[in-house]
Write an enzyme that holds these catalytic residues in place. Sequence first.
Site, PDB file in Angstrom:
ATOM      1  CG  ASP A   1      -0.341  -0.127   2.525  1.00 15.96           C
ATOM      2  OD1 ASP A   1       0.882  -0.367   2.592  1.00 15.96           O
ATOM      3  OD2 ASP A   1      -1.044   0.015   3.533  1.00 15.96           O
TER       4      ASP A   1
ATOM      5  CG  HIS B   1       8.317  -6.309   0.546  1.00 13.80           C
ATOM      6  ND1 HIS B   1       8.938  -5.166   1.007  1.00 13.80           N
ATOM      7  CD2 HIS B   1       7.250  -5.879  -0.175  1.00 13.80           C
ATOM      8  CE1 HIS B   1       8.279  -4.110   0.593  1.00 13.80           C
ATOM      9  NE2 HIS B   1       7.250  -4.508  -0.131  1.00 13.80           N
TER      10      HIS B   1
ATOM     11  CE1 TYR C   1       7.569   3.604   0.612  1.00 14.65           C
ATOM     12  CE2 TYR C   1       7.206   5.031  -1.281  1.00 14.65           C
ATOM     13  CZ  TYR C   1       7.871   3.980  -0.688  1.00 14.65           C
ATOM     14  OH  TYR C   1       8.828   3.300  -1.385  1.00 14.65           O
TER      15      TYR C   1
ATOM     16  CG  PHE D   1       8.377  -0.380  -4.402  1.00 17.88           C
ATOM     17  CD1 PHE D   1       8.787  -0.801  -3.146  1.00 17.88           C
ATOM     18  CD2 PHE D   1       7.679  -1.281  -5.205  1.00 17.88           C
ATOM     19  CE1 PHE D   1       8.508  -2.089  -2.688  1.00 17.88           C
ATOM     20  CE2 PHE D   1       7.398  -2.571  -4.766  1.00 17.88           C
ATOM     21  CZ  PHE D   1       7.814  -2.971  -3.501  1.00 17.88           C
TER      22      PHE D   1
END
Length: 215
Positions: A60, A182, A62, A73
């Site tokens: 999701d 991740h 930031y 990202f």
Amino acid sequence: MHESWKEFLDSEFAKPYFQELSKFLHEAYETKTVFPAKPQVFRAFTTDLAKVKVVILGQDPYHTPGAAHGLAFSVPNSQPIPPSLVNIYKEIDNEYGSHANPTGNLKPWQEQGVLLLNNVLTVEAHKAGSHRGHGWETFTQATVEYLNEKSEHLVFLLWGRDARNKKSLIDTSKHLILESPHPSPLSAFSGFFGNGHFKKANDFLREHGLEEIVW
């Protein structure tokens, strides 16, 4: 949003689940601080569908002020590079010796056909995961299914549990799936570092006559 997504988005927006999601988002944006800003929620879909070559699925947005701007990202030029993206750049450096982006803004990747899509497209300020379970996951699943059907020779980079859960939606007879933990500092040393995904993605693109991504 790019016109190439119009058929898909119009169809999804009309469905009951998205109507409920829209009601939730309307109230959330009216009563709380939500990221990213409304005009940037669907920024990933400004990528021309016909030019998409690589799909990177995030979690999701930031949840700190000024960071989220609609691309997974990625952060605006003025923001410090977040830890997960620092690790992504480290892996690129491991594979290529350097990376091309001087900031945390991944727009140059988007312009080359990288779809930077979060699993959930909005979040309440300072509350990670706060907009999970309201319909975004259904929307993202539909997006992956649409990409799988409409496109050829895509590379799907699936990092972390949320992304890897989409694996069953992808036809591996025509697309490449690359999966690993991740890039978060909590898991990067458990298999993200050393995964070789950026070279493997470019190898696949080159094999199918497509231009490589300048990472």
